[in-house]
Design an enzyme around this catalytic site. Structure first.
Site, PDB file in Angstrom:
ATOM      1  N   SER A   1      -2.886  -3.170  -3.242  1.00  0.00           N
ATOM      2  CA  SER A   1      -2.212  -2.220  -2.681  1.00  0.00           C
ATOM      3  C   SER A   1      -3.287  -1.116  -2.658  1.00  0.00           C
ATOM      4  O   SER A   1      -4.008  -0.615  -3.626  1.00  0.00           O
ATOM      5  CB  SER A   1      -1.230  -1.788  -3.718  1.00  0.00           C
ATOM      6  OG  SER A   1      -0.587  -0.432  -3.114  1.00  0.00           O
TER       7      SER A   1
ATOM      8  N   SER B   1       0.759  -1.252   0.142  1.00  0.00           N
ATOM      9  CA  SER B   1      -0.086   0.152  -0.154  1.00  0.00           C
ATOM     10  C   SER B   1       0.995   1.346   0.022  1.00  0.00           C
ATOM     11  O   SER B   1       2.059   1.194   0.237  1.00  0.00           O
ATOM     12  CB  SER B   1      -0.868   0.021   1.052  1.00  0.00           C
ATOM     13  OG  SER B   1      -1.912  -1.105   1.091  1.00  0.00           O
TER      14      SER B   1
ATOM     15  N   ASP C   1      -3.981   2.523  -2.037  1.00  0.00           N
ATOM     16  CA  ASP C   1      -3.233   3.782  -2.623  1.00  0.00           C
ATOM     17  C   ASP C   1      -4.282   4.782  -2.487  1.00  0.00           C
ATOM     18  O   ASP C   1      -5.179   5.026  -3.065  1.00  0.00           O
ATOM     19  CB  ASP C   1      -2.915   3.633  -4.149  1.00  0.00           C
ATOM     20  CG  ASP C   1      -2.197   2.436  -4.264  1.00  0.00           C
ATOM     21  OD1 ASP C   1      -1.363   1.905  -3.487  1.00  0.00           O
ATOM     22  OD2 ASP C   1      -1.863   2.094  -5.626  1.00  0.00           O
TER      23      ASP C   1
END
Length: 380
Positions: free
Chosen positions: A292, A254, A294
């Protein structure tokens, strides 16, 4: 220490991206950090204990300690939602951010949230008497850290807020970034800033990242695809280390990006600035993977005293209005450019200001090899 020295090394002497001769666009501020935005303060609590604990908390105070409770225009954006950032529904509703922001690991959001509330209740009981919806964001450090061991407690968040100062910011394996990885190398905390000339005025745009994202093959530095030349020594992808017995896709992790500016912006313009974080990250190579989270937040420290949400005391008076001064939408491009440049460099700083770390169960995250990177950039 001169501003040039601050641009090349962290307070502890770790190298930053500019010390490697990486060509970077734009003009940074004095510290080349988000704290070049006046009043912004950053503090870390770093937890490195035994062989299993590699984690911590990073706190950012948009208006410093004395300005807690004074709203800033703010906006947020999620490029990929496999992550958490609390407090965003209230930012979306009110367009304002007024409390400390904290970054930590995925499974420590609860205690850090409680710690920020406890700090505010002790230092600003007038605010705590109403409601508190702090922003706490996370990235996953379970490769190097015993993430399920409950090692982060409210007092660690309190200590990070108490440690927050203006001036140079330590980078690398510190605070919430302690156990993080980026592009298969040791990642963590990184920061940078850019100056924006606007007629007779000069404004600052600063970025702080908690970098824990990216596949090694993707890594791009100053436009050079160096990752494909650095595929050796990649233990996160070369070994089946995850307890689920299933391989972890490259690029999992992340990234949290915080953007601050003293330029007068509307909440919607802060949101637009936050969206540009995707482009800054993209310059370092990532395509933004499904695994991830974001998530990006931008705020403006201009227009102090506006965007209030106080309980009404009586009928409104004739002058009970608020006025915001702001950059015209058609003049926003140079601020977008500054944000993209600052974020790109902040990620590179998080990588460069690091060294190999060994953590939970002997898991190893290699440091970015400076000499090999220099050679690859020379060959390009």
């Amino acid at each position: 220490m001169s501003s040039t020295d601050h641009h090349r090394s962290t307070p502890s002497g770790r190298l930053r991206a500019r010390a490697l001769g990486i060509p970077l666009d734009g003009t940074p501020g004095t510290y080349n950090a988000i704290t070049d935005v006046p009043e912004v303060a950053v503090g870390h609590t770093t937890l490195i204990e035994g062989e299993q604990v590699r984690t911590g908390v990073t706190a950012l105070l948009p208006r410093g300690r004395s300005g807690v409770g004074l709203p800033c225009a703010a906006g947020w954006y999620s490029l990929n939602g496999n992550g958490e950032m609390t407090g965003t529904t209230w930012i979306e509703e009110s367009g304002a951010l007024s409390l400390p922001v904290a970054l930590t690991n995925t499974h420590a959001v609860g205690p850090v949230h409680a710690g920020v509330i406890q700090w505010v209740a002790e230092h600003r009981p007038d605010l705590a008497a109403k409601w508190l919806l702090p922003v706490v964001a996370e990235t996953w450090d379970g490769y190097l850290n015993d993430i399920n061991g409950r090692h982060v407690h409210p007092e660690h968040a309190i200590a990070a807020v108490d440690a927050a100062t203006c001036g140079p910011v330590e980078e690398g394996s510190v605070g919430g970034g302690t156990g993080m990885n980026c592009y298969g190398f040791k990642g963590g905390c990184g920061t940078s800033s850019r100056l924006v000339d606007y007629g007779p005025d000069r404004w600052t745009v600063g970025a702080l990242v908690q970098a824990n994202f990216g596949d090694r093959r993707e890594l791009t530095v100053a436009g050079v695809p160096v990752g494909r030349e650095l595929m050796d020594d990649n233990p996160m992808e070369d070994t089946d280390w995850h307890e689920s017995t299933r391989p972890v896709p490259g690029g999992s992790g992340s990234v949290i990006v915080l953007l601050g500016t003293d330029a007068p912006l509307l909440p919607g313009q802060c949101k637009a600035l936050a969206r540009r974080a995707a482009i800054g990250l993209g310059r370092t190579g990532t395509a933004g993977g499904h695994f991830s989270g974001d998530i990006f937040l931008a705020f403006s420290t201009a227009n102090a005293g506006m965007l209030s949400s106080d309980f009404p005391q009586a009928e409104p008076t004739a002058d009970e209005y608020e006025t915001l001064r702001f950059v015209p939408w058609g003049r926003m491009d140079r601020f977008y450019t500054a944000a993209v440049q600052a974020i790109e460099e902040a990620v590179l700083n998080a990588l460069v200001a690091n060294e190999t770390m060994v953590g939970r169960n002997g898991h190893r995250s290699p440091g970015l090899p400076h000499d090999r990177l220099r050679e690859l950039l020379k060959r390009s």
